[in-house]
Design a protein around this motif. Structure first.
Motif, mmCIF file in Angstrom:
data_model
loop_
_atom_site.group_PDB
_atom_site.id
_atom_site.type_symbol
_atom_site.label_atom_id
_atom_site.label_comp_id
_atom_site.label_asym_id
_atom_site.label_seq_id
_atom_site.Cartn_x
_atom_site.Cartn_y
_atom_site.Cartn_z
ATOM 1 N N ASP A 111 0.850 -1.177 0.000
ATOM 2 C CA ASP A 111 0.000 0.000 0.000
ATOM 3 C C ASP A 111 0.890 1.233 0.000
ATOM 4 O OD1 ASP A 111 -1.755 2.055 0.454
ATOM 5 O OD2 ASP A 111 -2.450 1.333 2.394
ATOM 6 N N VAL A 112 0.829 2.004 -1.064
ATOM 7 C CA VAL A 112 1.727 3.143 -1.196
ATOM 8 C C VAL A 112 1.506 4.165 -0.086
ATOM 9 C CG1 VAL A 112 0.273 4.581 -2.686
ATOM 10 C CG2 VAL A 112 2.748 4.667 -2.922
ATOM 11 N N GLU A 113 0.343 4.156 0.554
ATOM 12 C CA GLU A 113 0.094 5.103 1.630
ATOM 13 C C GLU A 113 0.894 4.776 2.891
ATOM 14 O OE1 GLU A 113 -1.435 7.818 1.468
ATOM 15 O OE2 GLU A 113 -2.795 7.730 -0.219
ATOM 16 N N THR A 114 1.532 3.574 2.936
ATOM 17 C CA THR A 114 2.279 3.218 4.134
ATOM 18 C C THR A 114 3.642 3.887 4.189
ATOM 19 O OG1 THR A 114 3.203 1.248 3.082
ATOM 20 C CG2 THR A 114 1.148 0.974 4.305
ATOM 21 N N PHE A 115 4.024 4.599 3.154
ATOM 22 C CA PHE A 115 5.296 5.304 3.203
ATOM 23 C C PHE A 115 5.165 6.630 2.476
ATOM 24 C CE2 PHE A 115 5.591 2.802 -0.701
ATOM 25 C CZ PHE A 115 5.982 3.750 -1.617
ATOM 26 N N GLY A 116 6.144 7.508 2.711
ATOM 27 C CA GLY A 116 6.199 8.752 1.960
ATOM 28 C C GLY A 116 5.452 9.899 2.581
ATOM 29 N N THR A 117 4.392 9.624 3.348
ATOM 30 C CA THR A 117 3.650 10.697 3.999
ATOM 31 C C THR A 117 3.252 10.249 5.391
ATOM 32 O OG1 THR A 117 1.520 9.899 3.186
ATOM 33 C CG2 THR A 117 2.654 11.523 1.825
ATOM 34 N N GLY A 118 3.116 11.213 6.285
ATOM 35 C CA GLY A 118 2.596 10.932 7.611
ATOM 36 C C GLY A 118 3.595 10.218 8.501
ATOM 37 N N GLY A 119 3.281 10.179 9.803
ATOM 38 C CA GLY A 119 4.113 9.460 10.754
ATOM 39 C C GLY A 119 5.376 10.214 11.103
ATOM 40 N N ASP A 120 6.179 9.573 11.967
ATOM 41 C CA ASP A 120 7.404 10.209 12.445
ATOM 42 C C ASP A 120 8.584 9.997 11.515
ATOM 43 O OD1 ASP A 120 6.101 11.118 14.715
ATOM 44 O OD2 ASP A 120 6.509 9.270 15.824
ATOM 45 N N THR A 121 8.472 9.075 10.573
ATOM 46 C CA THR A 121 9.589 8.769 9.695
ATOM 47 C C THR A 121 9.159 8.881 8.247
ATOM 48 O OG1 THR A 121 9.070 6.412 9.826
ATOM 49 C CG2 THR A 121 10.697 7.240 11.369
ATOM 50 N N SER A 122 8.498 9.983 7.919
ATOM 51 C CA SER A 122 7.877 10.104 6.602
ATOM 52 C C SER A 122 8.895 10.149 5.464
ATOM 53 C CB SER A 122 7.007 11.360 6.550
ATOM 54 O OG SER A 122 7.771 12.507 6.870
ATOM 55 N N PHE A 123 10.091 10.617 5.733
ATOM 56 C CA PHE A 123 11.090 10.694 4.669
ATOM 57 C C PHE A 123 11.767 9.342 4.457
ATOM 58 C CE2 PHE A 123 15.259 11.787 2.849
ATOM 59 C CZ PHE A 123 14.867 12.621 1.812
ATOM 60 N N LEU A 124 11.725 8.511 5.467
ATOM 61 C CA LEU A 124 12.435 7.244 5.475
ATOM 62 C C LEU A 124 11.435 6.097 5.431
ATOM 63 C CD1 LEU A 124 15.366 6.173 7.716
ATOM 64 C CD2 LEU A 124 13.177 5.039 8.045
ATOM 65 N N THR A 125 11.753 5.062 4.648
ATOM 66 C CA THR A 125 10.904 3.883 4.565
ATOM 67 C C THR A 125 11.476 2.779 5.454
ATOM 68 O OG1 THR A 125 10.511 4.414 2.235
ATOM 69 C CG2 THR A 125 9.779 2.258 3.008
ATOM 70 N N PRO A 126 10.753 2.345 6.496
ATOM 71 C CA PRO A 126 11.238 1.214 7.286
ATOM 72 C C PRO A 126 11.420 -0.014 6.396
ATOM 73 C CG PRO A 126 9.424 2.327 8.406
ATOM 74 C CD PRO A 126 9.494 2.900 7.014
ATOM 75 N N GLN A 127 12.417 -0.843 6.708
ATOM 76 C CA GLN A 127 12.672 -2.001 5.863
ATOM 77 C C GLN A 127 11.749 -3.176 6.189
ATOM 78 O OE1 GLN A 127 16.223 -4.435 6.171
ATOM 79 N NE2 GLN A 127 16.892 -3.415 8.050
ATOM 80 N N ASP A 128 10.763 -2.964 7.051
ATOM 81 C CA ASP A 128 9.850 -4.025 7.447
ATOM 82 C C ASP A 128 9.140 -4.648 6.254
ATOM 83 O OD1 ASP A 128 10.281 -1.983 9.446
ATOM 84 O OD2 ASP A 128 8.869 -3.023 10.724
ATOM 85 N N ASP A 129 8.868 -5.927 6.359
ATOM 86 C CA ASP A 129 8.079 -6.620 5.358
ATOM 87 C C ASP A 129 6.700 -5.985 5.278
ATOM 88 O OD1 ASP A 129 7.237 -8.512 3.517
ATOM 89 O OD2 ASP A 129 6.676 -9.974 5.057
ATOM 90 N N GLY A 130 6.222 -5.751 4.069
ATOM 91 C CA GLY A 130 4.922 -5.134 3.875
ATOM 92 C C GLY A 130 4.952 -3.628 3.839
ATOM 93 N N VAL A 131 6.106 -3.034 4.109
ATOM 94 C CA VAL A 131 6.259 -1.581 4.009
ATOM 95 C C VAL A 131 7.255 -1.271 2.890
ATOM 96 C CG1 VAL A 131 6.806 0.556 5.218
ATOM 97 C CG2 VAL A 131 5.764 -1.349 6.458
ATOM 98 N N TRP A 132 8.503 -1.742 3.054
ATOM 99 C CA TRP A 132 9.443 -1.675 1.939
ATOM 100 C C TRP A 132 8.975 -2.685 0.904
ATOM 101 C CZ3 TRP A 132 14.107 1.307 2.346
ATOM 102 C CH2 TRP A 132 14.939 1.245 1.218
#
Length: 382
Positions: free
Chosen positions: A33-54
């Motif tokens: 889900d592209v909404e899980t990264f790139g906007t919002g949250g405390d780490t919006s500039f960075l993508t966690p390497q977690d499965d289902g996010v990266w």
């Protein structure tokens, strides 16, 4: 795997069957889900390497449960020149090089070549993180590289293959090619290509070999690799230089034909260029006049403050710490407000511009090499 020549490939991209072509080539992908990264949250500039996010992508179309599972202590990098074995590097030796002052960290946006803005399934194969490792040149210092070598053929434990020009290792003004063992301050996970993968700042994801287990020096300048000679055979831009095309990913409207509550909306996205920095993002609605979007987080201090303390410290040690933002090879987030939209169908057009003077265009003929603008249909509810 059906082989497409360049004309067939580009013709397919130009039609409504682009998503079908992508599905044929990307059975090894898992679209997040592209909404899980790139906007919002405390780490919006960075993508966690977690499965289902990266995002997950396999160049050989393998499922994630079949990904190589290599313990760090078992990792070996064979270095060859054809049948001649030049040397070998293990994980402990690589980490020792890092501990001896060779370690470096830099931001890298990884973008899959299938993340073209051509359909709802093709927007999520992009992510951004802080990679840490050792320059490949440092790992090769003790290796007697053949004088006639012009390319390095790269091999992954999953059977995927690619190559990089030998000249790229010492290219002036470029961040080093890296043997990476950490992402966002944590050991590189299995699904992200750990324990060690290749990272090349300006290049498409497929050039950044996961589960790297062999480097082969060759005097042949011929195209080599799964993508270069099979899946994109005949598309010159896929092999050399392999740089990411100027790209723009709309996050708010990633699903295409989205229905939004009007009359006022906010649109957001990320833009990146393989060998340059994003300087501007412009948008228009229904082919009206272009307006300029706001670039978000384009200041190092602002980005650092958005990260957890440990990653703030890691960012302070990054090779780009003293560079002007936005950074080459690293995404920049953008946002824009659109007011007074009438109910019904609309089309959003977004174009990014980079520091090399390039601009996205509506019809380029080869989206793998030339910037292509984004056109997204959407609805405003009654």
């Amino acid at each position: 795997m059906t082989r497409f020549n360049r004309r067939e490939f580009l013709k397919t991209l130009a039609t409504g069957s682009a998503a079908l072509l992508a599905l044929r080539f990307t059975s090894g992908c898992e679209f997040v889900d592209v909404e899980t990264f790139g906007t919002g949250g405390d780490t919006s500039f960075l993508t966690p390497q977690d499965d289902g996010v990266w995002f997950w992508q396999s160049g050989n179309s393998i499922a994630k449960e079949d990904a190589p599972n290599i313990a760090a202590d078992d990792w070996r990098l064979a270095i060859t020149a054809g049948d001649q074995r030049l040397g070998e590097l293990n994980y402990q030796q690589l980490r020792e090089l890092g501990a001896q002052g060779q370690e470096l960290t830099y931001w890298k946006t990884l973008r899959c070549v299938f993340s073209l803005n051509l359909g709802p399934l093709l927007t999520s194969l992009i992510a951004n993180g802080l990679f840490t490792g050792v320059p490949l040149t440092a790992a090769l210092e003790a290796i007697d590289i053949p004088a006639e070598a012009v390319k390095i053929r790269t091999f992954g434990a999953d059977g995927f293959t690619s190559n990089i020009p030998l000249s790229r290792l010492n290219a002036e003004g470029q961040l080093p090619v890296m043997l990476a063992y950490e992402l966002n301050g944590e050991p590189l996970s299995r699904l992200r290509g750990g324990p060690v993968r290749l990272i090349i700042p300006e290049m498409w994801g497929y050039k950044n070999m996961k589960w790297l287990d062999r480097l082969d020096f060759t005097a042949s300048d011929e195209a080599f690799g799964v993508y270069e000679t099979v899946r994109f055979r005949g598309v010159a831009s896929i092999d050399a230089p392999g740089k990411m095309a100027l790209a723009n990913h709309t996050i708010t409207l990633a699903g295409r034909n989205a229905t939004l509550d009007g009359p006022d909306i906010t649109i957001e996205g990320v833009a990146v260029s393989g060998d340059a920095a994003i300087t501007e993002v412009r948008f228009s609605v229904d082919d009206g006049p272009e307006r300029q979007a706001d670039l978000l987080g384009d200041d190092a201090g602002e980005v650092r403050q958005s990260l957890p303390p440990a990653l703030q410290a890691l960012m302070a040690d990054a090779a780009q710490d003293d560079e002007s933002w936005p950074l080459p090879n690293v995404w920049v987030r953008w946002s824009a407000n659109i007011e007074g939209l009438s109910p019904g169908s609309h089309t959003l057009t977004v174009r990014a511009f980079d520091s090399e003077g390039r601009a996205q265009q509506l019809d380029t003929g080869d989206p793998l090499a030339v910037a292509q603008a984004v056109r997204v249909p959407f609805e405003i509810s009654d």
